[in-house]
Design a protein around this motif. Structure first.
Motif: not given
Length: 215
Positions: A102-118
């Motif tokens: 039941g995780l939301t989409l943002p929470l499911a991938y949140l730790p990878l945000y810095p990688l995808f942001l770069d």
């Protein structure tokens, strides 16, 4: 219609993840550390023994074994053959966490945000500068840091630390009510952007005309 749109979104997300993992696999340890943190995060926010827990734990274990040999100075590398499946596994692991936990989409991938942001910021910058986005380059923030003032190990550790912070925020937000959870996630996103702007001062991006040619 919404099912077709949802299917197209997941196709886009999968292709994006494959390419981001491939783009960011440019220095020792950076992808192995990210995948280790991400797998551990999914296991942490999942019910013990459930499919998401098992998949996250297996992902973290495989990443840890790989990282043992990939940390600086690296002796093995993912390459195109390894980065492609890892990108797919990132998407599948998050998808299982969404559908089974039941995780939301943002929470499911949140730790990878810095990688995808770069990866995203670099892609947009190169496109706006008139560069071919398919040609080799060293424009990513992590590349500028590792090839400039920092070492591979320090750069990978910094990105891993940002991912750990995302995992902590994600786990806390998953247990918090709606308003505080959104505030926590937004605070993390803003903190990563603030940190990235600070690192940009250490290793600034240069326009193509001011950049040394690749050899």
């Amino acid at each position: 219609v919404w099912r077709a749109a949802l299917g197209l979104w997941w196709v886009f997300w999968t292709v994006s993840a494959i390419n981001v993992v491939n783009f960011m696999d440019g220095i020792d340890g950076i992808i192995g550390a990210q995948l280790l943190v991400y797998g551990a995060y999914v296991a942490l926010v999942s019910a013990p023994g459930g499919p998401a827990f098992v998949l996250g734990l297996a992902f973290a274990g495989a990443a840890a074994a790989f990282l043992w040999w990939n940390w600086s100075p690296a002796r093995i590398f993912l390459g195109d053959v390894g980065s492609g499946p890892c990108g797919v596994l990132v998407v599948l692991t998050g998808l299982v966490a969404i559908t089974r936990e039941g995780l939301t989409l943002p929470l499911a991938y949140l730790p990878l945000y810095p990688l995808f942001l770069d990866a995203t910021v670099t892609l947009v910058r190169r496109w706006r500068a008139g560069e071919s986005v398919t040609t080799p380059h060293r424009s990513h923030l992590y590349q500028r840091l590792a090839n400039g003032p920092w070492t591979h190990a320090r750069t990978s550790a910094a990105f891993a630390g940002a991912a750990v912070a995302g995992a902590v925020c994600g786990a806390a937000a998953d247990r918090a009510p709606g308003g505080p959870a959104v505030a926590l996630v937004l605070a993390y996103l803003a903190a990563v952007i603030w940190l990235g702007r600070g690192l940009e001062r250490i290793a600034p991006w240069r326009a193509p005309s001011a950049r040394p040619a690749l050899r």
